[in-house]
Design a protein around this motif. Structure first.
Motif: not given
Ligand code: TAP
Length: 478
Positions: A146-150, A153-155, A222-225, A247-249, A382-384
């Motif tokens: 899961v990512p860092w934004n929620f 909730m996301f867990t 299952a991945f969100t990010g 569940e991506l951008g 996506e600026v986010f």
């Molecule tokens: P991501 O890199 O996608 O991070 C999301 C999750 O994936 C984190 O737990 C991250 O771990 C993990 N992760 C990173 N590289 C991975 C890999 N190779 N294999 C498996 N897991 C991996 O997002 P970010 O870099 O934090 O944010 C970048 C952009 O992503 C944002 O600006 C935004 O556009 C987008 N984003 C979208 C969402 C949603 S809800 N769709 C959420 C967050 C970000 P670590 O953080 O510990 O490295």
């Protein structure tokens, strides 16, 4: 609270002894040093989950559900503690964490606690002489990233249905926001969750996350990010044919027609983009306005954006906090230059706030930019962040083309008093979710997910129970 990995029901150090600081985004100070999982820790967690699986998956579904229901109650009892922790670690305004993040998380555990003994198999009316019944079986050990934004909730969105269906979990929260998931681990243990069923491993995405995707003993990830990381996960899991849910951008279009209730649309559009500092995959980050009302709309919208109280998330009056990391703040601000290079017009914000007490934090003012064209980078990428791109249109066809004109397809909204148009757009929009005269509504019973580069699979409702189970068809000669 504990800042170690949670494996097999115990808090333990990482095998490597590695830790990393998690920062307070309000002032860039260290909140805690948290253990960082490596491959050896993922292996330990997978082994613990495998050991726990036979008993957990065969437990009466109602008993599994009861543990989740207890967790929901306990979480509510600790609302203030969780809300503060989430606000401290992520920058969410406390007023949101209290009334949105924590209650929505409890509602998710409660919904799937109730679901556990209601999601059932089936009987197929086959030819005479045979009985054919379908079992819905859990997958085994599932990996969740899961990512860092929620984070809180996301867990819950990921863990609650997986557990209700009888799976065991290896969960990796984002490295920069691990605290609320570790706190949930403490509560789970208090609620009677058997050892090994849930394992929580803060760690680097490129190490622990990547290894979860590669791991041959993990049945699903299952991945969100971000979409870029989603692609990496698909590649890493291809070798072992793991089931993948993504569940991506997004680049949500929020369309305001000339017949909309303007005040409701202005308020809804501000919520759509500025809630959680715009760090939401379903944010209404493209504001698509009918030419006739664009000026009147923007006058009110800009006044509202400029009145938002930006500040320390722990202050009760704060409406918008800092972004979650310095790196992300810099990325969001870099889009102001991108906009200018392509002829965009900055209408408001575009910089950190000037207040001295916010100088060390990762703040960005609510930012409104008018794009020159729907193909500009600020209208496509996506600026986010608290950054909304304004576009205008003359006809319904033009509005639809703009809405559907990105690689994403997660969420989108429209504001109109024309019922037929509303339903026509709901059908025609390339989007997993559509909101009519509202925006960003979510509920544990309502499917959540996208299409195109926004991913595949659905969270929530009965749909997600299908994602965490497989069908077994049993034939009996009767
Ligand atoms: P991501 O890199 O996608 O991070 C999301 C999750 O994936 C984190 O737990 C991250 O771990 C993990 N992760 C990173 N590289 C991975 C890999 N190779 N294999 C498996 N897991 C991996 O997002 P970010 O870099 O934090 O944010 C970048 C952009 O992503 C944002 O600006 C935004 O556009 C987008 N984003 C979208 C969402 C949603 S809800 N769709 C959420 C967050 C970000 P670590 O953080 O510990 O490295």
């Amino acid at each position: 609270m504990r800042h170690q990995l949670f494996i097999d029901g115990k808090f333990v150090d990482a095998a490597s002894g590695m830790t990393a600081p998690t920062l307070n985004p309000h002032n860039n100070t260290t909140i805690a040093d948290v253990a960082m999982a490596g491959k050896e820790d993922v292996d330990r967690a997978v082994a613990a989950a495998q050991k726990a699986f036979p008993k957990w998956s065969r437990m009466a579904a109602a008993d599994r559900g009861r543990i989740l229901l207890r967790l929901a109650d306990k979480l509510e009892e600790h609302t203030e503690e969780f809300a503060r922790l989430e606000s401290l670690d992520t920058g969410h305004p406390l007023r949101d964490s209290r009334v949105l993040d924590v209650p929505r998380t409890a509602a998710t555990y409660r919904y799937f606690g109730g679901m556990a003994d209601k999601f059932q198999g089936d009987v197929v009316p086959v030819e005479q002489g045979f009985l054919n019944y379908l079992l819905r079986e859990p997958l085994g050990v599932v990996g969740q990233v899961v990512p860092w934004n929620f984070p809180l909730m996301f867990t819950s969105w990921k863990m609650a249905p997986a557990l209700a269906a009888g799976n065991c979990i290896v969960m990796k929260p984002a490295e920069i926001t691990p605290l609320s998931s570790l706190k949930i681990a403490e509560l789970m243990a208090e609620c009677g969750m058997p050892e090994g069923v849930v394992n929580i491993l803060p760690g680097l995405g490129s190490v622990a996350g990547q290894y979860i995707a590669e791991h041959p003993e993990i049945a699903k990830v299952a991945f969100t990010g971000s979409t870029a990381t989603g692609r990496r996960i698909v590649e890493a899991s291809a070798g072992n044919l793991k089931k993948v849910q993504l569940e991506l951008g997004g680049k949500g279009a929020n369309i305001v027609f000339e017949d909309a209730n303007l005040l409701a649309a202005v308020n809804g559009a501000a919520w759509a983009i500025f809630h959680n500092q715009g760090q939401a995959c379903i944010a209404g980050s493209r504001l698509v306005l009918h030419e006739k009302i664009a000026d009147a709309f923007l006058e009110k919208f800009l006044a509202l954006a400029q009145s938002i109280r930006v500040g320390n998330p722990l202050d009760a009056s704060t409406e918008m906090g800092p972004l979650t990391s310095a790196q992300h703040r810099d990325r969001v601000l870099s889009y102001v230059a991108v906009a200018r290079e392509q002829g965009g017009e900055l209408l408001s914000g575009g910089k950190p706030p000037s207040a001295a007490e916010l100088r060390e934090g990762f703040y960005v003012e609510p930012t409104v930019v008018r794009a020159r064209s729907a193909s500009d980078r600020i209208a496509q990428e996506e600026v986010f962040g608290p950054f909304v791109t304004v576009l205008t249109f003359k006809t319904d066809e033009e509005a639809l083309a703009i809405a559907n004109g990105t690689e994403y397809g997660l969420g989108g909204g429209l504001w109109t008093s024309n019922l037929q148009r509303a339903h026509r757009f709901a059908r025609e929009m390339k989007s997993g979710m559509v909101w009519i005269n509202c925006y960003k509504r979510v509920n544990p019973g309502s499917p959540f997910g996208g299409t195109g580069q926004s991913g595949y699979g659905r969270e929530m409702g009965f749909d997600v129970m299908r994602e965490y189970t497989q069908v077994k068809s049993v034939w009996v000669n009767v």
